[in-house]
Structures are given as C-alpha cells and as structure tokens.
Design an enzyme around this catalytic site. Structure first.
Site, PDB file in Angstrom:
ATOM      1  N   HIS A  59     -18.270  35.360  29.526  1.00  0.00           N
ATOM      2  CA  HIS A  59     -19.288  34.269  29.875  1.00  0.00           C
ATOM      3  C   HIS A  59     -18.970  33.076  29.013  1.00  0.00           C
ATOM      4  CE1 HIS A  59     -22.872  32.319  31.482  1.00  0.00           C
ATOM      5  NE2 HIS A  59     -23.336  31.978  30.651  1.00  0.00           N
ATOM      6  N   ARG A  78     -20.705  36.801  41.479  1.00  0.00           N
ATOM      7  CA  ARG A  78     -21.491  37.619  42.289  1.00  0.00           C
ATOM      8  C   ARG A  78     -22.062  38.687  40.937  1.00  0.00           C
ATOM      9  NH1 ARG A  78     -20.844  37.762  48.348  1.00  0.00           N
ATOM     10  NH2 ARG A  78     -18.947  36.470  48.551  1.00  0.00           N
TER      11      ARG A  78
HETATM   12  C1  GAR Z   1     -14.596  31.240  32.660  1.00  0.00           C
HETATM   13  O1  GAR Z   1     -14.875  30.145  32.405  1.00  0.00           O
HETATM   14  C2  GAR Z   1     -15.503  32.476  32.895  1.00  0.00           C
HETATM   15  O2  GAR Z   1     -16.151  32.666  31.715  1.00  0.00           O
HETATM   16  C3  GAR Z   1     -16.473  31.817  34.019  1.00  0.00           C
HETATM   17  O3  GAR Z   1     -15.682  31.604  34.919  1.00  0.00           O
HETATM   18  C4  GAR Z   1     -14.680  30.890  34.454  1.00  0.00           C
HETATM   19  C5  GAR Z   1     -13.522  31.501  35.319  1.00  0.00           C
HETATM   20  O4  GAR Z   1     -12.285  30.944  35.011  1.00  0.00           O
HETATM   21  N1  GAR Z   1     -17.428  32.840  34.398  1.00  0.00           N
HETATM   22  C6  GAR Z   1     -18.836  32.715  34.524  1.00  0.00           C
HETATM   23  O5  GAR Z   1     -19.315  31.742  34.399  1.00  0.00           O
HETATM   24  C7  GAR Z   1     -19.578  34.072  34.820  1.00  0.00           C
HETATM   25  N2  GAR Z   1     -20.811  33.761  34.896  1.00  0.00           N
HETATM   26  P1  GAR Z   1     -11.039  31.614  35.492  1.00  0.00           P
HETATM   27  O6  GAR Z   1     -11.072  31.892  37.086  1.00  0.00           O
HETATM   28  O7  GAR Z   1     -10.106  30.434  35.322  1.00  0.00           O
HETATM   29  O8  GAR Z   1     -10.632  32.782  34.712  1.00  0.00           O
END
Ligand code: GAR
Length: 212
Positions: free
Chosen positions: A114, A96
C-alpha cells in the site's frame, strides 16, 4: 518463514505492474525467496499481463463477474491457485477487495503493498491523500491481508519525505521507487525468516510459535 521449500507464489495486479516487475526481477535473480508461478489480473488490458509474458510467467485473467470493487465469485481464482499449488499470494496494485473464500483458503498467506504509512491514508489514492493532507512524511507499507481495508499485521514499511518543492508527480515517483525496493525485500524476509504474530505485531525472530 512460510515453508521449508522454496515457495510457489502468485501475484495479483490490475494495472501497470511496475511492482510485479520488481518482484519478478528479484525472483529471476534468486532474491525473492520463492518463484512466481502465475500473474492473475482482473483487467484483460493490464500491462502487468504483458510484463508476465515477457518474464515467461503464466498470465491469467479469471472471470470477475459484475462488480467493480470485488470479485463476484472467488472460486475460479482459488481453483487457479490450487491447480498451480500456490503457497502464497502477493497483491501488487490489485484494485479489488479480497473476501472470505480466498482469505479462508490462504489465511495468513496473502501480502499487500500500500502506498502510504498505514494506518494513515488507507483506501484509494493514498499518495494523493497524503499530499492533500500536507503530510511531511509518507511512504509505503507491506502487510498481511485481513478482512478489513488495508489492515493486517505490518511486515515492513519505508518512509519517504515530502519536500517543499514536491509536486504530486515527484512525490509519487519517489513513493513508487521506495515500493520497488521494499516489496521484494519484505517478501524475501517473510518467506525465509522465522516470524510470529504477537497481537497486532508481526515480529521477526524464532519462538516456539514461529511459522515454518
Ligand atoms: C502501487 O503504488 C501500489 O502500492 C498501489 O497501486 C500501485 C500499483 O502500481 N496499490 C494500492 O493502492 C492498493 N490499495 P503498479 O501497477 O505499477 O505496481
């Protein structure tokens, strides 16, 4: 440097929480430069909450309201942070957008991770965006959160080569592995070394204007 004493950190996560796990493991080894005092999630089913409990870290699910891409009322989230004397917030797969009440209360003290080399491929499905674009190099970025989509001064980046025999899955696995190494190291540096912001650039090294 954020503060002279060991920082009190909160992590926001929406899903699996593998990056929360990397942060919590680094903290328990004394390698994060601060301690994680709470994990806050907008998703009551998020596995990140279970990971927090296993680490003995308080797991919270403040109300989110009616919207999908932002918190309808950020006040209960700010209250939870203030009640725990949180110094800085780490977004780790928090899906969010954060807006002015939290950004105002924690200005310059929120980091995001990111899964691309920003400013390329902001927004959702960044690994898939890079893959479909045919990028030869992608990676991950840790940046200070501002009121824009994946903008804000960059603290650290790691590059990941896209191989000719990659699938989206094999590429994604290498980006995630890079994230798990990058985020704790970037947090530690941001918390413990002097830095200043020069235009868009976050520069490590002491000056009169350094935080800390
Ligand atoms: C990660 O790859 C993070 O960089 C991305 O969500 C994933 C969460 O993985 N975040 C985004 O895309 C934010 N814009 P996790 O729940 O296993 O840490």
């Amino acid at each position: 440097m954020l503060s002279a004493r060991s920082a009190r950190l909160a992590v926001f996560a929406s899903g699996n929480g593998s990056n929360f796990e990397a942060l919590a493991s680094a903290a328990s080894r004394g390698e994060l430069g601060g301690s994680i005092v709470a994990l806050l999630s907008d998703q009551p089913q998020a596995f990140a909450l279970e990971r927090a409990r296993r680490h003995g870290i308080e797991a919270l699910t403040p109300p989110t309201g009616r919207f999908r891409t932002r918190l309808e009322d950020e006040t209960p989230w700010i209250d939870a942070l203030r009640e725990r004397a949180v110094d800085a917030v780490l977004l780790a797969g928090f899906m969010r957008r954060i807006h002015s009440p939290i950004l105002g209360a924690f200005a310059g003290r929120i980091l995001n991770l990111h899964p691309s080399l920003l400013p390329s491929f902001p927004g959702l499905d960044a690994i898939g965006q890079a893959w479909r674009h045919g990028a030869r190099v992608t990676g991950c970025t840790v940046h200070v959160v501002e009121d824009g989509l994946d903008t804000g001064p960059i603290v650290a980046q790691a590059a990941v080569d896209v191989r000719d025999d990659d699938t989206l899955e094999t590429l994604g696995a290498r980006v995630h592995a890079a994230e798990h190494a990058l985020y704790p190291a970037a947090v530690r540096r941001w918390l413990t070394e002097p830095w200043h912001v020069d235009g868009r650039r976050l520069v490590f090294g002491a000056t009169e204007a350094s935080h800390g």
